[in-house]
Design a protein around this motif. Structure first.
Motif, PDB file in Angstrom:
ATOM      1  N   THR A 287       0.767  -1.092  -0.058  1.00  0.00           N
ATOM      2  CA  THR A 287       0.082   0.068  -0.070  1.00  0.00           C
ATOM      3  C   THR A 287       0.841   1.231  -0.033  1.00  0.00           C
ATOM      4  O   THR A 287       1.772   1.447   0.903  1.00  0.00           O
TER       5      THR A 287
ATOM      6  N   ILE B 101      -3.501   4.943  -1.621  1.00  0.00           N
ATOM      7  CA  ILE B 101      -4.418   5.770  -0.648  1.00  0.00           C
ATOM      8  C   ILE B 101      -3.751   7.290  -0.630  1.00  0.00           C
ATOM      9  O   ILE B 101      -2.411   7.321  -0.345  1.00  0.00           O
TER      10      ILE B 101
ATOM     11  N   SER C  79      -3.886  10.255   1.563  1.00  0.00           N
ATOM     12  CA  SER C  79      -4.317  10.586   3.013  1.00  0.00           C
ATOM     13  C   SER C  79      -3.206  11.542   3.667  1.00  0.00           C
ATOM     14  O   SER C  79      -1.906  11.172   3.477  1.00  0.00           O
TER      15      SER C  79
ATOM     16  N   ILE D 242       0.663   4.961   0.930  1.00  0.00           N
ATOM     17  CA  ILE D 242      -0.089   6.106   1.258  1.00  0.00           C
ATOM     18  C   ILE D 242       0.618   7.369   1.553  1.00  0.00           C
ATOM     19  O   ILE D 242       1.692   7.072   1.817  1.00  0.00           O
TER      20      ILE D 242
END
Length: 315
Positions: A93, A212, A214, A95
């Motif tokens: 992931t 992601i 964020s 992020i």
């Protein structure tokens, strides 16, 4: 700050930033995310991607033991993600608070997947250059971009008249990219055999990447599930020390698997010392990895289940 919506109206607000079409003075600061970021408010997202990491990743990435592990990493350069793939992770992931991270990182993955080592060096030199954004390079790689990312780059690179393509490539580079360091931070940039090995992994496509967008303070809420390795680069330098320590503690408690590792800080010679973070989290198991040029990597190790149930005797 609220999360950026990468899928908003076919990237109009993102691509228009590249072309400087907006008069930001006319924008409502409550609704226009790029205006918020340009206003340089505290804890706002970075809008430029780092072309390469300024960390010597080859000095410590292997020691994070990412083979067959689930990894979450920051890094708008994408180099941490590429190292995770290189060292065997199949579930990563990315992020990051930068709304351009996914577009830039997918672009870099497509370059490495489709260009030979010699071709990659010819368009990038010793570092990413404007030539990677030209029409002729893009034709070779665009088929390996996801649909939303391809729409983003099509609008920038393909929808311009031929006579301004070079200008477009230059404007894209200077607007989107921080000048990076030389390609010496990762083995696959330095050695042809390592490049070819990474390229094979990318072509085999036996991994999944979740993107992601964020803010750091929302990481613990926005990350899906738990991870074996969490990589935070040197973002400690850009956050209040107490706030950052709280974030790391939340990630450790709620998002890190037993036996996992958090790369909590990369301490450059001129950066905020990792010892301050260690003092704030003195109950955790910190490991210090020495890197060349006086830099240090601070890694937090979480005990596995057996170590937690049967701690070593203090007698």
């Amino acid at each position: 700050m609220d999360k950026f919506d990468f899928y908003d109206t076919e990237y109009d607000y993102l691509t228009d930033y590249i072309f400087n079409l907006y008069n930001y003075d006319d924008k409502d600061t409550n609704t226009h995310p790029l205006y918020l970021a340009e206003a340089q408010q505290p804890n706002t997202a970075e809008l430029k991607c780092y072309t390469t990491s300024n960390e010597l990743l080859s000095a410590y990435m292997k020691r994070l033991n990412m083979m067959d592990k689930r990894v979450a990493t920051v890094g708008s350069s994408g180099d941490q993600l590429l190292n995770a793939i290189y060292y065997g992770s199949e579930d990563i992931t990315l992020i990051d608070g930068n709304p351009y991270s996914r577009a830039f990182v997918e672009y870099k993955l497509a370059l490495l997947k489709n260009l030979s080592y010699e071709e990659f060096k010819s368009v990038s030199g010793d570092n990413i250059s404007m030539d990677i954004f030209n029409y002729y390079t893009y034709r070779k790689i665009s088929h390996d971009l996801s649909k939303p990312v391809r729409q983003f780059w099509d609008k920038i690179i393909l929808e311009q008249s031929r006579d301004i393509m070079d200008t477009t490539a230059y404007n894209t580079y200077v607007t989107l990219c921080h000048p990076g360091t030389f390609y010496s931070n990762s083995d696959f940039y330095k050695f042809k055999s390592s490049y070819n090995y990474l390229q094979k992994l990318l072509r085999d496509n036996n991994f999944n990447v979740n993107y992601i967008c964020s803010d750091l303070r929302n990481f613990v809420h926005d990350l899906d599930g738990t991870f074996d390795t969490i990589i935070l680069s040197n973002i400690y330098d850009y956050e209040d020390g107490d706030v950052f320590a709280t974030i790391v503690r939340d990630l450790y408690d709620n998002k890190l698997n037993p036996g996992g590792k958090i790369q909590a800080h990369y301490e450059l010679c001129s950066s905020k010392g990792g010892g301050g973070l260690k003092a704030r989290l003195s109950e955790l198991d910190f490991e210090t990895i020495d890197v060349r040029w006086g830099s240090h990597v601070w890694v937090i190790n979480k005990p596995n289940v057996m170590e937690q149930v049967f701690p070593e005797s203090t007698m």
